[in-house]
Design an enzyme around this catalytic site. Structure first.
Site, PDB file in Angstrom:
ATOM      1  CB  ALA A   1      -5.216  19.957  -2.634  1.00 55.60           C
ATOM      2  CB  SER A   2      -3.305  15.091  -3.801  1.00 51.27           C
ATOM      3  OG  SER A   2      -3.920  14.707  -5.024  1.00 51.27           O
ATOM      4  CE  LYS A   3      -2.738  12.849  -8.982  1.00 51.02           C
ATOM      5  NZ  LYS A   3      -1.755  11.741  -8.969  1.00 51.02           N
TER       6      LYS A   3
ATOM      7  CG  ASP B   1      -1.937   1.066   1.232  1.00 49.27           C
ATOM      8  OD1 ASP B   1      -1.647   2.177   0.723  1.00 49.27           O
ATOM      9  OD2 ASP B   1      -3.046   0.827   1.724  1.00 49.27           O
TER      10      ASP B   1
ATOM     11  CE1 TYR C   1      -6.259  12.443  -8.943  1.00 48.20           C
ATOM     12  CE2 TYR C   1      -6.786  14.309 -10.358  1.00 48.20           C
ATOM     13  CZ  TYR C   1      -6.185  13.075 -10.166  1.00 48.20           C
ATOM     14  OH  TYR C   1      -5.494  12.480 -11.200  1.00 48.20           O
TER      15      TYR C   1
ATOM     16  CB  SER D   1      -3.389  15.438 -12.526  1.00 43.11           C
ATOM     17  OG  SER D   1      -4.576  15.701 -13.233  1.00 43.11           O
TER      18      SER D   1
HETATM   19  N1  LIG Z   1      -6.502   8.555 -16.085  1.00 43.03           N
HETATM   20  C1  LIG Z   1      -6.386   9.857 -16.121  1.00 43.03           C
HETATM   21  O1  LIG Z   1      -7.115  10.535 -16.854  1.00 43.03           O
HETATM   22  C2  LIG Z   1      -5.349  10.561 -15.288  1.00 43.03           C
HETATM   23  C3  LIG Z   1      -5.150  11.925 -15.510  1.00 43.03           C
HETATM   24  C4  LIG Z   1      -4.202  12.595 -14.753  1.00 43.03           C
HETATM   25  C5  LIG Z   1      -3.459  11.923 -13.812  1.00 43.03           C
HETATM   26  N2  LIG Z   1      -3.680  10.586 -13.610  1.00 43.03           N
HETATM   27  C6  LIG Z   1      -2.882   9.936 -12.576  1.00 43.03           C
HETATM   28  O2  LIG Z   1      -2.251   8.797 -13.117  1.00 43.03           O
HETATM   29  C7  LIG Z   1      -2.048   7.827 -12.096  1.00 43.03           C
HETATM   30  C8  LIG Z   1      -2.566   6.475 -12.575  1.00 43.03           C
HETATM   31  O3  LIG Z   1      -3.958   6.599 -12.794  1.00 43.03           O
HETATM   32  P1  LIG Z   1      -4.787   5.615 -13.738  1.00 43.03           P
HETATM   33  O4  LIG Z   1      -5.673   6.466 -14.554  1.00 43.03           O
HETATM   34  O5  LIG Z   1      -3.909   4.633 -14.369  1.00 43.03           O
HETATM   35  O6  LIG Z   1      -5.734   4.948 -12.629  1.00 43.03           O
HETATM   36  P2  LIG Z   1      -6.090   3.428 -12.284  1.00 43.03           P
HETATM   37  O7  LIG Z   1      -6.247   2.618 -13.515  1.00 43.03           O
HETATM   38  O8  LIG Z   1      -7.211   3.533 -11.317  1.00 43.03           O
HETATM   39  O9  LIG Z   1      -4.768   2.907 -11.543  1.00 43.03           O
HETATM   40  C9  LIG Z   1      -4.404   3.383 -10.299  1.00 43.03           C
HETATM   41  C10 LIG Z   1      -3.274   2.536  -9.779  1.00 43.03           C
HETATM   42  O10 LIG Z   1      -2.886   3.044  -8.493  1.00 43.03           O
HETATM   43  C11 LIG Z   1      -2.851   1.973  -7.579  1.00 43.03           C
HETATM   44  N3  LIG Z   1      -3.173   2.432  -6.237  1.00 43.03           N
HETATM   45  C12 LIG Z   1      -4.226   3.195  -5.819  1.00 43.03           C
HETATM   46  N4  LIG Z   1      -4.182   3.367  -4.494  1.00 43.03           N
HETATM   47  C13 LIG Z   1      -3.076   2.696  -4.063  1.00 43.03           C
HETATM   48  C14 LIG Z   1      -2.483   2.490  -2.796  1.00 43.03           C
HETATM   49  N5  LIG Z   1      -3.025   3.000  -1.662  1.00 43.03           N
HETATM   50  N6  LIG Z   1      -1.358   1.759  -2.710  1.00 43.03           N
HETATM   51  C15 LIG Z   1      -0.783   1.232  -3.825  1.00 43.03           C
HETATM   52  N7  LIG Z   1      -1.301   1.408  -5.054  1.00 43.03           N
HETATM   53  C16 LIG Z   1      -2.432   2.113  -5.157  1.00 43.03           C
HETATM   54  C17 LIG Z   1      -3.876   0.967  -8.084  1.00 43.03           C
HETATM   55  O11 LIG Z   1      -3.515  -0.329  -7.640  1.00 43.03           O
HETATM   56  P3  LIG Z   1      -4.245  -1.179  -6.489  1.00 43.03           P
HETATM   57  O12 LIG Z   1      -5.666  -0.765  -6.459  1.00 43.03           O
HETATM   58  O13 LIG Z   1      -4.015  -2.598  -6.932  1.00 43.03           O
HETATM   59  O14 LIG Z   1      -3.483  -0.852  -5.244  1.00 43.03           O
HETATM   60  C18 LIG Z   1      -3.673   1.085  -9.578  1.00 43.03           C
HETATM   61  O15 LIG Z   1      -2.618   0.260  -9.989  1.00 43.03           O
HETATM   62  C19 LIG Z   1      -2.759   8.362 -10.848  1.00 43.03           C
HETATM   63  O16 LIG Z   1      -1.832   8.981  -9.990  1.00 43.03           O
HETATM   64  C20 LIG Z   1      -3.707   9.403 -11.424  1.00 43.03           C
HETATM   65  O17 LIG Z   1      -4.033  10.401 -10.480  1.00 43.03           O
HETATM   66  C21 LIG Z   1      -4.590   9.890 -14.317  1.00 43.03           C
END
Ligand SMILES: NC(=O)c1ccc[n+]([C@@H]2O[C@H](COP(=O)([O-])OP(=O)(O)OC[C@H]3O[C@@H](n4cnc5c(N)ncnc54)[C@H](OP(=O)(O)O)[C@@H]3O)[C@@H](O)[C@H]2O)c1
Length: 245
Positions: free
Chosen positions: A154-156, A60, A152, A139
């Protein structure tokens, strides 16, 4: 040349999963972490078939000890580290209306503390090696206050600004910091969202991320339409911004 040793958090789906495939195809040695170990096993098998030696870690991102153990284990297994991508993150609504801070606190903790927990343990090895690349995944939301997503956004912002500071701090050790700021990417995180302007397929996004890291970009904002829109969105009235809720 020795293959690149790359650690990716949040590799069990979406951007992290497809980054793993892209780097495996390039012959990298991978460390993949997430909470869902069953998903990691399937993804690791595919990466090995693409040609990349792959180690998996159930951890985690909020757990400082577990993430440090994963980093130490990966470094000792593969003899060093070249790139760490702190990609794990969650993108839920704040859920503040009922007066309970549980959800927003989880977002802040996962997306900020999860990133420091993932990146910091690798810094002493990078310092010793005199090279390394740290990649926080921020992001486009770090440039705007998105309604219902205050935690979200704020974190980014927090990790983007922290990375700007670390870049100055770590420059003398030849440690590169490339902050990734995607717009809407087609992954499970955005699957339920009604409005996804300029949506990009995850494979295209990953190609662009790999290239930005290779080119040593400081902050990579994409797709270009979002980059162009950021200054415009900053001056539009709140009434219009509320429509993004
Ligand atoms: N998709 C978009 O449009 C977008 C845009 C801007 C930024 N982002 C950023 O890109 C990153 C990846 O997002 P995504 O779109 O690929 O989302 P996703 O498909 O939901 O994947 C999120 C990943 O983060 C892992 N995760 C979440 N909470 C966790 C925790 N507490 N400990 C360990 N792993 C954790 C999940 O794995 P488990 O659940 O197996 O732990 C999963 O592998 C994120 O930081 C997101 O904010 C995404």
């Amino acid at each position: 040349m020795m293959s690149k040793r790359i650690f990716i958090s949040g590799a069990s789906s979406g951007i992290g999963e497809f980054l793993a495939y892209a780097y495996a195809k390039l012959g990298a040695t991978l460390g993949l972490s997430a909470r869902r170990i069953d998903r990691l096993e399937v993804i690791a098998k595919a990466c090995r078939e693409f040609g990349g030696e792959t180690h998996i870690y159930q951890s985690d991102a909020k757990d400082r000890v577990a993430t440090k153990n994963a980093a130490d284990n990966f470094i000792s297994n593969v003899g060093g580290i070249d790139i760490v991508i702190a990609n794990a993150g969650i993108g839920n609504h704040d859920d503040i209306i009922q007066g309970d801070a549980t959800v927003i606190n989880d977002i802040l903790e996962t997306n900020i503390i999860g990133v420091t927990n993932t990146l910091v343990p690798f810094i002493p090895t990078m310092k010793k090696q005199k090279h390394g690349i740290l990649v926080p995944v921020s992001s486009v939301a770090s440039f705007l206050a998105v309604p219902y997503h205050g935690g979200y956004s704020a974190s980014k912002i927090a990790i983007r600004v922290m990375a700007d500071s670390w870049r100055l701090t770590l420059h003398k050790y030849n440690i590169q910091i490339t902050t990734i700021c995607p717009g809407f990417i087609e992954t499970p995180m955005t699957a339920e969202q009604k409005r996804r302007p300029f949506l990009m397929p995850v494979e295209t996004a990953v190609e662009k991320i790999v290239s930005a890291i290779d080119r040593g970009k400081k902050t990579f904002v994409f797709p270009w339409q979002m980059k162009v829109l950021i200054p415009v969105l900053k001056i539009i009235p709140d009434g219009l911004l509320r429509m993004f809720g």
